[in-house]
Design a protein around this motif. Structure first.
Motif, mmCIF file in Angstrom:
data_model
loop_
_atom_site.group_PDB
_atom_site.id
_atom_site.type_symbol
_atom_site.label_atom_id
_atom_site.label_comp_id
_atom_site.label_asym_id
_atom_site.label_seq_id
_atom_site.Cartn_x
_atom_site.Cartn_y
_atom_site.Cartn_z
ATOM 1 N N PHE A 463 2.871 6.051 -3.141
ATOM 2 C CA PHE A 463 1.920 6.224 -4.233
ATOM 3 C C PHE A 463 0.512 5.972 -3.688
ATOM 4 O O PHE A 463 0.317 5.104 -2.820
ATOM 5 C CB PHE A 463 2.203 5.249 -5.383
ATOM 6 C CG PHE A 463 3.549 5.436 -6.024
ATOM 7 C CD1 PHE A 463 3.708 6.248 -7.125
ATOM 8 C CD2 PHE A 463 4.668 4.791 -5.509
ATOM 9 C CE1 PHE A 463 4.955 6.412 -7.721
ATOM 10 C CE2 PHE A 463 5.912 4.952 -6.086
ATOM 11 C CZ PHE A 463 6.056 5.759 -7.201
ATOM 12 N N HIS A 464 -0.444 6.720 -4.193
ATOM 13 C CA HIS A 464 -1.843 6.539 -3.812
ATOM 14 C C HIS A 464 -2.641 6.162 -5.055
ATOM 15 O O HIS A 464 -2.484 6.767 -6.123
ATOM 16 C CB HIS A 464 -2.426 7.822 -3.213
ATOM 17 C CG HIS A 464 -1.795 8.210 -1.907
ATOM 18 N ND1 HIS A 464 -2.223 7.709 -0.694
ATOM 19 C CD2 HIS A 464 -0.757 9.042 -1.641
ATOM 20 C CE1 HIS A 464 -1.479 8.225 0.275
ATOM 21 N NE2 HIS A 464 -0.580 9.028 -0.267
ATOM 22 N N VAL A 465 -3.505 5.168 -4.914
ATOM 23 C CA VAL A 465 -4.346 4.741 -6.031
ATOM 24 C C VAL A 465 -5.687 4.270 -5.478
ATOM 25 O O VAL A 465 -5.752 3.685 -4.385
ATOM 26 C CB VAL A 465 -3.652 3.622 -6.848
ATOM 27 C CG1 VAL A 465 -3.445 2.367 -6.008
ATOM 28 C CG2 VAL A 465 -4.454 3.291 -8.106
ATOM 29 N N ASP A 466 -6.760 4.582 -6.203
ATOM 30 C CA ASP A 466 -8.115 4.178 -5.829
ATOM 31 C C ASP A 466 -8.647 3.197 -6.860
ATOM 32 O O ASP A 466 -8.352 3.300 -8.056
ATOM 33 C CB ASP A 466 -9.057 5.394 -5.762
ATOM 34 C CG ASP A 466 -8.648 6.372 -4.675
ATOM 35 O OD1 ASP A 466 -7.961 5.932 -3.737
ATOM 36 O OD2 ASP A 466 -9.010 7.562 -4.770
ATOM 37 N N LYS A 525 -12.226 -5.418 3.387
ATOM 38 C CA LYS A 525 -11.044 -4.611 3.673
ATOM 39 C C LYS A 525 -11.054 -3.407 2.751
ATOM 40 O O LYS A 525 -11.248 -3.535 1.542
ATOM 41 C CB LYS A 525 -9.759 -5.432 3.470
ATOM 42 C CG LYS A 525 -8.514 -4.722 3.989
ATOM 43 C CD LYS A 525 -7.307 -5.656 4.009
ATOM 44 C CE LYS A 525 -6.096 -4.957 4.620
ATOM 45 N NZ LYS A 525 -4.908 -5.832 4.670
ATOM 46 N N GLU A 526 -10.843 -2.243 3.340
ATOM 47 C CA GLU A 526 -10.946 -0.988 2.580
ATOM 48 C C GLU A 526 -9.581 -0.448 2.157
ATOM 49 O O GLU A 526 -9.467 0.180 1.114
ATOM 50 C CB GLU A 526 -11.682 0.058 3.412
ATOM 51 C CG GLU A 526 -11.973 1.348 2.673
ATOM 52 C CD GLU A 526 -12.836 2.304 3.474
ATOM 53 O OE1 GLU A 526 -13.173 3.386 2.954
ATOM 54 O OE2 GLU A 526 -13.164 1.968 4.644
ATOM 55 N N TYR A 527 -8.562 -0.661 2.959
ATOM 56 C CA TYR A 527 -7.248 -0.104 2.664
ATOM 57 C C TYR A 527 -6.189 -1.216 2.610
ATOM 58 O O TYR A 527 -6.215 -2.153 3.415
ATOM 59 C CB TYR A 527 -6.838 0.919 3.726
ATOM 60 C CG TYR A 527 -7.728 2.150 3.757
ATOM 61 C CD1 TYR A 527 -7.534 3.194 2.862
ATOM 62 C CD2 TYR A 527 -8.759 2.247 4.682
ATOM 63 C CE1 TYR A 527 -8.346 4.309 2.888
ATOM 64 C CE2 TYR A 527 -9.575 3.360 4.716
ATOM 65 C CZ TYR A 527 -9.366 4.394 3.815
ATOM 66 O OH TYR A 527 -10.174 5.483 3.838
ATOM 67 N N ALA A 549 -0.379 2.843 -1.504
ATOM 68 C CA ALA A 549 -1.575 2.864 -0.653
ATOM 69 C C ALA A 549 -2.803 2.723 -1.547
ATOM 70 O O ALA A 549 -3.116 3.616 -2.333
ATOM 71 C CB ALA A 549 -1.638 4.147 0.155
ATOM 72 N N VAL A 550 -3.464 1.578 -1.430
ATOM 73 C CA VAL A 550 -4.632 1.271 -2.259
ATOM 74 C C VAL A 550 -5.884 1.485 -1.418
ATOM 75 O O VAL A 550 -6.020 0.914 -0.326
ATOM 76 C CB VAL A 550 -4.590 -0.174 -2.784
ATOM 77 C CG1 VAL A 550 -5.799 -0.452 -3.670
ATOM 78 C CG2 VAL A 550 -3.301 -0.412 -3.555
ATOM 79 N N ARG A 551 -6.786 2.314 -1.939
ATOM 80 C CA ARG A 551 -8.073 2.518 -1.274
ATOM 81 C C ARG A 551 -9.168 1.910 -2.142
ATOM 82 O O ARG A 551 -9.279 2.222 -3.327
ATOM 83 C CB ARG A 551 -8.358 3.996 -1.039
ATOM 84 C CG ARG A 551 -9.688 4.247 -0.332
ATOM 85 C CD ARG A 551 -9.932 5.715 -0.071
ATOM 86 N NE ARG A 551 -10.042 6.462 -1.315
ATOM 87 C CZ ARG A 551 -10.453 7.732 -1.391
ATOM 88 N NH1 ARG A 551 -10.755 8.389 -0.291
ATOM 89 N NH2 ARG A 551 -10.514 8.344 -2.556
ATOM 90 N N VAL A 552 -9.961 1.039 -1.539
ATOM 91 C CA VAL A 552 -11.049 0.382 -2.260
ATOM 92 C C VAL A 552 -12.289 1.254 -2.110
ATOM 93 O O VAL A 552 -12.772 1.500 -0.991
ATOM 94 C CB VAL A 552 -11.306 -1.031 -1.707
ATOM 95 C CG1 VAL A 552 -12.393 -1.716 -2.520
ATOM 96 C CG2 VAL A 552 -10.029 -1.860 -1.736
#
Length: 867
Positions: A463-466, A525-527, A549-552
């Motif tokens: 899963f991808h989330v921003d 931390k970005e990811y 996968a969390v992207r800040v």
């Protein structure tokens, strides 16, 4: 700094403060102080110019300014009256809390203006910027709605959204994501209002996961979020229903014992809880005789034999059965059960059944993970001659009868799966040997028991989330759901995070709601890669995992930063145009446009410019050390984010000297200046002096004097000191020396790569009289750059010679006196300069005074006036 100096400084500051307070008090009694209104946006960087409180033109007495109100957030320039921000940010929300603020946010300051000792009140309005995100009181909201709630129902949430900003920066609009048309939110209002947009159906979708956002109207807008979960509650809106194959046919021997369970019927209801309770009953069309012969359990649906079959009883009985929901007005569901009574053959046939597997309430209980070939029961035919062939199982069943030592063994022939089929009614049939129409039957009920053989499954593995950094703690991130095909606790799923997950994230073990419990910082931390585990409650428990996968996402929360607060460069004064002065190192921890920094000069009239492509300061115009020996520049680094962030720094460019100025001869003033030397002059006496200066600095300004021959070899009795330029008598004067001596003096600096020179003629007339000396012509070896005065050196009488002697003595005395005063003046100047430099160092002045420029105008007197 010594103790005496510190004491003097503190005493002076105390006197100034006392005088300011006294003047402020007197001013308050006498008249209202003038007021200056300024404004500044909050959270500005250090060194930003706010405005000026200067009230007087630059002409007249020197004006100085001093803040009487102590506030570390602002700095007042004591000379110009300019007000600047400092490194301590001005925060409007801290200065003016919302619950106490009714009008504009003000910072009241008072300043003292000297020399008139006037007090000025400064009314500083702090302007708001959009630096506060709307925030909800809670991290998630749960609503419970009946599935028959009318469309258009408005649900005002008892929820307060706070935004500490003012105006449009604090006005919020609401937005709902994930409503799928079932729900929407009214964009405006003091509190969110959720509107039902479509008819709900619990049986279709029991839960609705949404994201409620509050977006302010700032530039750029900031968003606060909260998870909204609507739990649809059941109403009794579904009727009981039988499966499509609603007709049951069973055959029972006529000698079946009373109490034997003949079959079981089952109707389903899609509702929940008490709404699913179904009651079974015979239709009124069922005869009283059949109702007495068969018993129907109203709760379980079991049909048992309640009386013995009579010889005159019909061989078939049709039972119409209703399934009703007593809590709803639904019509009953109907199914038919046909019971065929098998006659008892003349020769008694007995098929005995002996159970091997676990039995409960005359039902075989079989685990779904039992291997193929598992023995369930043993069927024994007591009179094998009474049957035509060996018994068989009717229908397609995962069971088979195997003959073993004269008995039939019921075993599994295929793997069982609770999730595919939960129960089997196995009918064993054997035809009568005499009458083929007569069949001997044995019914076996088998219930498949569920085992925990299915692990929970996510619908995708990644899963991808921003999420934007600087989030509110506890904000909803996403909802994860895993399904388990097992039943009861084997199918109940609990969620957890992997052991390597940082404590920044948490997940609700029951609902799978993933949230962020602390503030994220993209620059730290970005990811993040989170492992989410789904584990059932079976024994043993099974689990599966998915990766989130969390992207800040970046916000412009970092100002540009220079490598140093002050850059210092050195360039020569013959520096080429558009040459590179030096690198301006600047960085920004943000990314994208938020981290794209451009540097510009605030001094628009300086001969420098910034090349932002290379990050280099360039020189765009010629520079001259003698005109200006250094350039003080202010630069601003500004990013491209929203809101824009900037920072200032100072750049000092020192202009290094090059040897571009030849020495200037100050004494004698012209090439025709002449002095008279008495024949009685003692050897070693200084008779004249050549004085020259060089406007360059360092080695380029060190001067050397030298007498050079012109035409013939120099036989003059005079010599010149190469360092001081003093001309002295080398030896005793003889008769042949009594004449006019013309010395060709060169003045050279020590510059590199090529020294520069100046020349001058020195005329010394050895004569017994001290009369005036005149020179009308110069030797032919040098062009005459000066006008030639009229007069000659000969034809003077003794009286004139005597007067010349007196003039010479008087001139020599005046020259000595001038030298004494000149020496005293130089010493005084040096002492004052040293003291001034010490004072500047002690008062932490960052300005560095470098006396590189010489005075252009020289007020010099020629030899006849000096000597």
């Amino acid at each position: 700094m010594d103790q005496e100096t510190q004491f003097n400084m503190r005493w002076t500051q105390l006197l100034q403060a006392c005088c300011g307070i006294l003047l402020l008090t007197q001013t308050g009694y006498s008249r209202s102080a003038p007021e200056v209104s300024l404004s500044v946006r909050e959270q500005r960087g250090a060194g930003v110019w706010i405005g000026s409180i200067g009230q007087k033109p630059p002409s007249g007495p020197v004006t100085s300014y001093q803040l009487l109100t102590t506030d570390e957030r602002v700095r007042l320039d004591g000379q110009t009256g300019d007000l600047f921000t400092t490194g301590h940010a001005i925060d409007r929300e801290a200065q003016c809390p919302a619950e106490l603020q009714a009008g504009p946010c003000l910072l009241q300051l008072s300043a003292l203006v000297n020399p008139d000792a006037e007090v000025i009140n400064v009314r500083l309005v702090i302007e708001d910027i959009n630096d506060n995100t709307p925030s909800f009181q809670v991290s998630n909201i749960t609503l419970h709605l009946l599935e028959d709630v009318p469309v258009g129902t408005r649900l005002e949430l008892d929820l307060h959204v706070s935004d500490l900003d003012t105006g449009s920066n604090g006005a919020v609009k609401y937005r709902l994501e994930g409503g799928a048309g079932f729900f929407s939110v009214e964009p405006m209002g003091p509190a969110p209002v959720v509107v039902v947009g479509r008819q709900l159906d619990r049986e279709t979708q029991e839960t609705h996961h949404m994201m409620l956002s509050a977006v302010d109207q700032g530039d750029p807008p900031l968003t606060g979020t909260v998870a909204l979960l609507v739990q649809v509650m059941d109403v009794n809106d579904n009727c009981p229903a039988f499966p499509r194959a609603s007709t049951h046919t069973i055959s029972v021997p006529a000698d079946t014992p009373i109490g034997t369970v003949l079959t079981r019927i089952h109707a389903t209801d899609a509702d929940l809880g008490p709404n699913t309770e179904v009651t079974y009953s015979f239709s009124p069309q069922v005869s009283q005789g059949d109702q007495a012969l068969f018993h129907l359990d109203s709760r379980s649906g079991e049909i048992t034999l309640s009386a013995s079959f009579c010889s005159d009883s019909p061989t078939k009985h049709l039972l119409k059965i209703w399934a009703s929901d007593l809590l709803s007005p639904c019509p009953p569901a109907v199914t038919n059960v046909t019971v065929s009574v098998l006659p008892v053959p003349g020769q008694e046939q007995v098929m005995d059944l002996k159970y091997i597997a676990k039995v409960h309430d005359q039902t075989l209980m079989l685990r779904e993970d039992e291997p193929v070939g598992t023995t369930l029961a043993i069927l024994e035919v007591r009179n094998p001659g009474a049957i035509r062939a060996q018994p068989s199982i009717q229908g397609d069943m995962p069971f088979v009868l195997k003959l073993h030592q004269g008995k039939y063994v019921l075993v599994t022939s295929d793997s069982l799966d609770f999730e595919r089929q939960r129960q089997y009614d196995v009918l064993i049939v054997a035809s009568d040997a005499k009458d083929a129409s007569i069949q001997h039957k044995k019914l076996i009920h088998i219930q498949v028991e569920d085992m925990n053989d299915n692990a929970p499954q996510f619908h995708q593995s990644l899963f991808h989330v921003d999420i934007e950094e600087n989030n509110q703690p506890g904000v909803f991130l996403m909802w994860l759901s895993a399904t388990d095909a097992d039943s009861q606790q084997n199918g109940q799923v609990l969620y957890s995070l992997g052991s390597d997950t940082p404590p920044t994230f948490s997940i609700d073990s029951g609902t799978g709601l993933l949230s962020v419990v602390s503030v994220l910082d993209r620059e730290t931390k970005e990811y993040y890669n989170l492992t989410v585990l789904a584990r059932d409650l079976g024994e043993p428990a099974l689990e599966s995992s998915a990766t989130v996968a969390v992207r800040v996402l970046d916000q412009n929360d970092n100002s540009p930063a220079f490598l140093t607060s002050e850059f210092i460069f050195f360039i020569p004064e013959n520096f080429p145009q558009f040459g590179n002065v030096g690198v301006i190192n600047v960085s920004d921890a943000d990314s994208g446009d938020n981290g794209l920094v451009k540097v510009r000069l605030l001094n628009v009239s300086s001969p420098f410019t910034m090349d932002n492509t290379l990050g280099i300061l360039k020189c765009t115009a010629p520079v001259d050390r003698e005109t200006q020996d250094r350039h003080e520049l202010w630069i601003e680094a500004r990013d491209q984010g929203r809101p824009v962030r900037s920072i200032n720094a100072r750049v000092t460019v020192f202009i290094l000297d090059v040897n571009d100025n030849a020495p200037k001869v100050l004494l004698p003033i012209t090439n025709h200046s002449c002095l008279t030397v008495l024949p009685s002059t003692v050897p070693g006496t200084t008779v004249a002096r050549v004085l020259a200066v060089d406007e360059d600095a360092g080695l380029n300004s060190i001067i050397h004097y030298q007498v050079k021959p012109c035409g013939t070899v120099n036989t003059s009795p005079f010599v010149i000191d190469s360092a001081s330029g003093n001309i002295t008598l080398a030896h005793q004067l003889l008769a042949e020396h009594h004449k006019l001596h013309q010395l060709y003096v060169t003045v050279s600096d020590s510059g590199s790569p090529r020294p520069l020179q100046a020349t001058v003629w020195v005329h010394l007339w050895i004569n017994a009289t001290a009369g005036p000396c005149r020179v009308s012509t110069l030797p032919p070896c040098m062009p005459d750059p000066y006008p030639v005065p009229q007069g000659t050196c000969a034809g003077r009488d003794p009286q004139e010679s005597k007067n010349s002697q007196m003039v010479f003595i008087l001139g020599l005395s005046m020259m000595l006196t001038s030298m004494v005063f000149l020496t005293a003046g130089i010493c005084t100047f040096l002492l004052l300069g040293c003291r001034d430099r010490k004072t500047k160092i002690k008062t932490n002045c960052k300005e560095t005074e470098i006396p590189l420029k010489l005075i252009e105008a020289y007020d010099m007197k020629d030899w006849p006036d000096v000597q």
